[in-house]
Design an enzyme around this catalytic site. Structure first.
Site, PDB file in Angstrom:
ATOM      1  N   ASN A   1     -31.983 -72.975  13.917  1.00 36.10           N
ATOM      2  CA  ASN A   1     -31.927 -71.660  14.398  1.00 36.10           C
ATOM      3  C   ASN A   1     -31.995 -70.440  13.233  1.00 36.10           C
ATOM      4  OD1 ASN A   1     -31.349 -70.052  16.510  1.00 36.10           O
ATOM      5  ND2 ASN A   1     -29.073 -68.381  15.882  1.00 36.10           N
TER       6      ASN A   1
ATOM      7  N   HIS B   1     -42.972 -64.946  19.185  1.00 33.96           N
ATOM      8  CA  HIS B   1     -41.988 -65.698  18.425  1.00 33.96           C
ATOM      9  C   HIS B   1     -41.823 -66.239  17.123  1.00 33.96           C
ATOM     10  CE1 HIS B   1     -37.307 -67.650  18.887  1.00 33.96           C
ATOM     11  NE2 HIS B   1     -38.485 -68.917  18.273  1.00 33.96           N
TER      12      HIS B   1
ATOM     13  N   HIS C   1     -34.719 -62.739  17.015  1.00 34.02           N
ATOM     14  CA  HIS C   1     -34.345 -61.629  18.888  1.00 34.02           C
ATOM     15  C   HIS C   1     -34.092 -60.810  18.473  1.00 34.02           C
ATOM     16  CE1 HIS C   1     -32.717 -66.657  19.484  1.00 34.02           C
ATOM     17  NE2 HIS C   1     -33.654 -66.044  19.525  1.00 34.02           N
TER      18      HIS C   1
ATOM     19  N   LYS D   1     -36.306 -81.613  13.749  1.00 37.21           N
ATOM     20  CA  LYS D   1     -36.184 -81.462  14.811  1.00 37.21           C
ATOM     21  C   LYS D   1     -34.833 -82.332  15.733  1.00 37.21           C
ATOM     22  CE  LYS D   1     -35.597 -78.380  18.985  1.00 37.21           C
ATOM     23  NZ  LYS D   1     -36.126 -77.926  19.839  1.00 37.21           N
TER      24      LYS D   1
ATOM     25  N   GLU E   1     -42.350 -72.166  13.312  1.00 36.54           N
ATOM     26  CA  GLU E   1     -41.470 -72.872  12.883  1.00 36.54           C
ATOM     27  C   GLU E   1     -41.345 -74.134  12.428  1.00 36.54           C
ATOM     28  OE1 GLU E   1     -38.519 -72.425  14.683  1.00 36.54           O
ATOM     29  OE2 GLU E   1     -38.820 -70.667  16.499  1.00 36.54           O
TER      30      GLU E   1
ATOM     31  N   HIS F   1     -33.762 -66.478  12.999  1.00 37.09           N
ATOM     32  CA  HIS F   1     -33.680 -66.532  14.232  1.00 37.09           C
ATOM     33  C   HIS F   1     -32.497 -65.601  14.415  1.00 37.09           C
ATOM     34  CE1 HIS F   1     -35.727 -70.076  14.698  1.00 37.09           C
ATOM     35  NE2 HIS F   1     -36.302 -69.763  15.864  1.00 37.09           N
TER      36      HIS F   1
ATOM     37  N   LYS G   1     -33.611 -78.770  25.410  1.00 37.44           N
ATOM     38  CA  LYS G   1     -32.971 -77.593  26.575  1.00 37.44           C
ATOM     39  C   LYS G   1     -34.728 -76.693  27.374  1.00 37.44           C
ATOM     40  CE  LYS G   1     -30.905 -74.971  23.009  1.00 37.44           C
ATOM     41  NZ  LYS G   1     -30.380 -74.379  21.770  1.00 37.44           N
TER      42      LYS G   1
ATOM     43  N   GLU H   1     -24.657 -79.083  20.721  1.00 39.66           N
ATOM     44  CA  GLU H   1     -24.718 -77.693  19.511  1.00 39.66           C
ATOM     45  C   GLU H   1     -23.330 -77.015  20.075  1.00 39.66           C
ATOM     46  OE1 GLU H   1     -27.026 -74.612  21.142  1.00 39.66           O
ATOM     47  OE2 GLU H   1     -27.547 -73.859  19.320  1.00 39.66           O
TER      48      GLU H   1
ATOM     49  N   ARG I   1     -29.960 -83.446  41.326  1.00 42.54           N
ATOM     50  CA  ARG I   1     -29.313 -82.573  40.517  1.00 42.54           C
ATOM     51  C   ARG I   1     -30.030 -83.913  38.985  1.00 42.54           C
ATOM     52  NH1 ARG I   1     -25.964 -83.679  44.254  1.00 42.54           N
ATOM     53  NH2 ARG I   1     -25.342 -82.491  44.602  1.00 42.54           N
TER      54      ARG I   1
ATOM     55  N   ARG J   1     -26.994 -78.081  14.932  1.00 42.03           N
ATOM     56  CA  ARG J   1     -28.037 -77.864  15.512  1.00 42.03           C
ATOM     57  C   ARG J   1     -28.083 -76.233  14.941  1.00 42.03           C
ATOM     58  NH1 ARG J   1     -29.998 -79.424  21.550  1.00 42.03           N
ATOM     59  NH2 ARG J   1     -31.411 -78.949  22.121  1.00 42.03           N
TER      60      ARG J   1
HETATM   61  P1  NAD Z   1     -46.618 -70.113  26.009  1.00 35.81           P
HETATM   62  O1  NAD Z   1     -45.557 -71.097  26.828  1.00 35.81           O
HETATM   63  O2  NAD Z   1     -45.694 -68.984  26.781  1.00 35.81           O
HETATM   64  O3  NAD Z   1     -47.305 -70.017  26.236  1.00 35.81           O
HETATM   65  C1  NAD Z   1     -48.614 -69.046  25.672  1.00 35.81           C
HETATM   66  C2  NAD Z   1     -49.665 -69.056  26.159  1.00 35.81           C
HETATM   67  O4  NAD Z   1     -50.919 -70.010  25.881  1.00 35.81           O
HETATM   68  C3  NAD Z   1     -49.659 -69.208  27.764  1.00 35.81           C
HETATM   69  O5  NAD Z   1     -50.558 -68.026  28.197  1.00 35.81           O
HETATM   70  C4  NAD Z   1     -50.030 -70.022  27.585  1.00 35.81           C
HETATM   71  O6  NAD Z   1     -50.920 -70.655  29.154  1.00 35.81           O
HETATM   72  C5  NAD Z   1     -51.706 -70.531  26.900  1.00 35.81           C
HETATM   73  N1  NAD Z   1     -51.710 -71.735  26.330  1.00 35.81           N
HETATM   74  C6  NAD Z   1     -50.835 -72.715  26.336  1.00 35.81           C
HETATM   75  N2  NAD Z   1     -51.291 -73.830  25.557  1.00 35.81           N
HETATM   76  C7  NAD Z   1     -52.849 -73.456  25.454  1.00 35.81           C
HETATM   77  C8  NAD Z   1     -54.093 -74.932  24.856  1.00 35.81           C
HETATM   78  N3  NAD Z   1     -53.403 -75.866  24.548  1.00 35.81           N
HETATM   79  N4  NAD Z   1     -54.871 -73.766  25.079  1.00 35.81           N
HETATM   80  C9  NAD Z   1     -55.408 -72.806  25.210  1.00 35.81           C
HETATM   81  N5  NAD Z   1     -54.471 -72.031  25.932  1.00 35.81           N
HETATM   82  C10 NAD Z   1     -53.272 -72.435  25.656  1.00 35.81           C
HETATM   83  O7  NAD Z   1     -45.717 -69.802  24.754  1.00 35.81           O
HETATM   84  P2  NAD Z   1     -45.036 -70.654  23.435  1.00 35.81           P
HETATM   85  O8  NAD Z   1     -45.145 -70.814  22.356  1.00 35.81           O
HETATM   86  O9  NAD Z   1     -45.119 -72.450  23.754  1.00 35.81           O
HETATM   87  O10 NAD Z   1     -43.501 -71.062  23.993  1.00 35.81           O
HETATM   88  C11 NAD Z   1     -42.578 -69.989  23.569  1.00 35.81           C
HETATM   89  C12 NAD Z   1     -41.569 -70.084  24.745  1.00 35.81           C
HETATM   90  O11 NAD Z   1     -41.404 -71.321  24.709  1.00 35.81           O
HETATM   91  C13 NAD Z   1     -39.955 -68.969  25.060  1.00 35.81           C
HETATM   92  O12 NAD Z   1     -40.265 -69.662  26.134  1.00 35.81           O
HETATM   93  C14 NAD Z   1     -39.204 -69.602  23.891  1.00 35.81           C
HETATM   94  O13 NAD Z   1     -37.789 -68.939  24.751  1.00 35.81           O
HETATM   95  C15 NAD Z   1     -39.219 -71.242  24.776  1.00 35.81           C
HETATM   96  N6  NAD Z   1     -38.837 -71.585  23.612  1.00 35.81           N
HETATM   97  C16 NAD Z   1     -38.311 -73.339  24.306  1.00 35.81           C
HETATM   98  C17 NAD Z   1     -37.148 -74.339  23.080  1.00 35.81           C
HETATM   99  C18 NAD Z   1     -36.498 -75.239  23.619  1.00 35.81           C
HETATM  100  O14 NAD Z   1     -36.193 -75.775  22.383  1.00 35.81           O
HETATM  101  N7  NAD Z   1     -36.589 -75.280  25.013  1.00 35.81           N
HETATM  102  C19 NAD Z   1     -37.789 -74.009  21.759  1.00 35.81           C
HETATM  103  C20 NAD Z   1     -38.580 -72.683  20.935  1.00 35.81           C
HETATM  104  C21 NAD Z   1     -39.216 -72.040  22.003  1.00 35.81           C
END
Ligand code: NAD
Length: 374
Positions: free
Chosen positions: A256, A275, A263, A232, A190, A259, A148, A242, A126, A252
């Site tokens: 978006n 993204h 999306h 942020k 972003e 977005h 999140k 939110e 938990r 919050r």
């Molecule tokens: P990702 O996590 O998919 O990473 C992209 C690729 O880059 C992966 O193959 C990873 O292994 C590689 N990688 C990561 N760091 C690296 C490095 N330093 N050197 C070489 N390769 C590297 O992509 P992202 O854009 O970081 O994240 C997208 C995800 O984040 C989505 O799932 C989205 O829903 C989530 N997200 C969450 C929030 C939140 O508030 N929780 C906000 C925005 C996005």
């Protein structure tokens, strides 16, 4: 919090996140020295990272080897990690390690890893402490901060998850050295968005520096990262769950910005678009929409094209029929009932909600995305 910084960069910056579960976000170069303090009290540490980053993660976790049992849990790359099956594998591994409530999960990777790892930490016993070490620009300025977490299901992205604030975040810009350039640029989507919704200084920095100056070692990228994280943090602390903002600020939901269309485009492209690229297009679209609704002046609308374009992001789009995008936007989880809602600006730094916009304005704004310049 301080740690030795033997390199030539400016001293590390610690940004404090207040609220019910306060924590620090450290921004700088070569931050592994902070890890022991951040996991203090834990006997076991599970480092969750993508297969391709295992070696880098092991190096980063080296300061933990004295005094902790460190296990590295390798998960699939990117979005493939955000599944119930991968979460189950991680829970089983924590069970085998005898992970207790005082032990700590460290996520090391992009937003997919911080989302999955954060969710595993939120649900194991938990809730155990999680420390995020984001390794993409997007994860530094967005996914790792705010609490999140989530995974995807057949029904859609991020539909299962929990709010689980990290115990600390280390944004080590040196880790961006191996990140492909397109991923770095996507993360800037972003950052520029944060400039428009809350921090004109971000926009000034982007205007005054060429995209190729924005390298992991540069002071300007560092300032952009710090400023975006501050935006942020401010928005999240004011509206942790939110539920909404005060004094007309959308809370919050302001994060978006851009977005809703983004999306829909990501879905139309079967997630073959990054993204941050979709967000850039989405922000240009809502700026056009706000302009047509008489809420935003023409110069600020034009600034959206100029500044997202300047960092190398797309500002035009016509690949999907608008009717398809509209249908997706209507079921976006941010819409309330059948009424479309968009975060728009009335000026830089002043976000507002535009509910039920004129359909002609929507169509004309989409048409304006089709390859026009200015
Ligand atoms: P990702 O996590 O998919 O990473 C992209 C690729 O880059 C992966 O193959 C990873 O292994 C590689 N990688 C990561 N760091 C690296 C490095 N330093 N050197 C070489 N390769 C590297 O992509 P992202 O854009 O970081 O994240 C997208 C995800 O984040 C989505 O799932 C989205 O829903 C989530 N997200 C969450 C929030 C939140 O508030 N929780 C906000 C925005 C996005």
């Amino acid at each position: 919090m301080t740690a030795p910084n033997p390199h030539e960069h400016a001293p590390d910056t610690t940004l404090h996140v207040g609220g019910a579960s306060p924590y620090d976000v450290v921004v700088g170069h070569h931050l592994a020295g902070y890890l022991p303090d951040m996991v203090a009290g834990a006997l076991r540490v599970a480092v969750i990272c993508a297969e391709s980053l295992v070696e880098l993660a092991q190096q980063f976790a080296e300061p933990l080897l004295e005094g902790h049992e460190v296990t590295v849990l390798a998960i699939p790359e990117g979005e493939d990690a955000k599944t119930a099956e991968v979460a189950v594998e991680c829970w089983e591994a924590l069970g085998e390690e005898g992970f207790t409530r005082s032990d700590v999960v460290v996520t090391f990777g992009g937003g997919a890893t911080t989302d999955l790892g954060g969710f595993v930490a939120a649900s194991w016993l938990r809730g155990v402490k999680v420390v995020h070490v984001p390794t993409t620009l997007l994860a530094m300025v967005d996914a790792a901060v705010g609490g999140k977490t989530g995974i995807n299901t057949g029904a859609g992205k991020n539909l299962v998850g929990a709010f689980h604030e990290p115990g600390g975040v280390l944004c080590d810009l040196a880790l961006l050295e191996t990140l492909p350039r397109e991923e770095l640029i996507a993360g800037l989507g972003e950052v520029v968005k944060c400039g428009f919704i809350a921090d004109p200084e971000i926009l000034r920095l982007v205007r005054e520096h060429d995209a190729d100056e924005l390298t992991p070692g540069s002071e300007v990228l560092r300032e952009l990262v710090e400023r975006a994280i501050r935006v942020k943090i401010d928005v999240v602390v004011a509206d942790l769950k939110e539920t909404g903002g005060v004094d007309g600020h959308p809370g919050r939901e302001a994060l978006n910005y851009g977005h809703t269309l983004a999306h829909a485009i990501e879905r139309a492209e079967d997630y073959g678009i990054r993204h941050g690229e979709a967000v850039a297009i989405g922000c240009v679209f809502v700026a056009e929409l706000a302009g047509r609704a008489g809420l935003l002046d023409a110069a600020t609308v034009a600034a959206h094209r100029e500044l997202f374009g300047k960092v190398g992001l797309p500002t035009t789009y016509d690949a999907a029929p608008f009717e398809d995008l509209l249908a997706t936007m209507r079921v976006d989880k941010k819409s309330r009932g059948a009424q479309l809602r968009f975060i728009v600006l009335t000026e830089v730094g002043r976000p507002a909600v535009l509910a039920g916009p004129d359909e002609e304005h929507l169509r004309a704004s989409y048409a304006a995305l089709a390859g026009v310049s200015g």
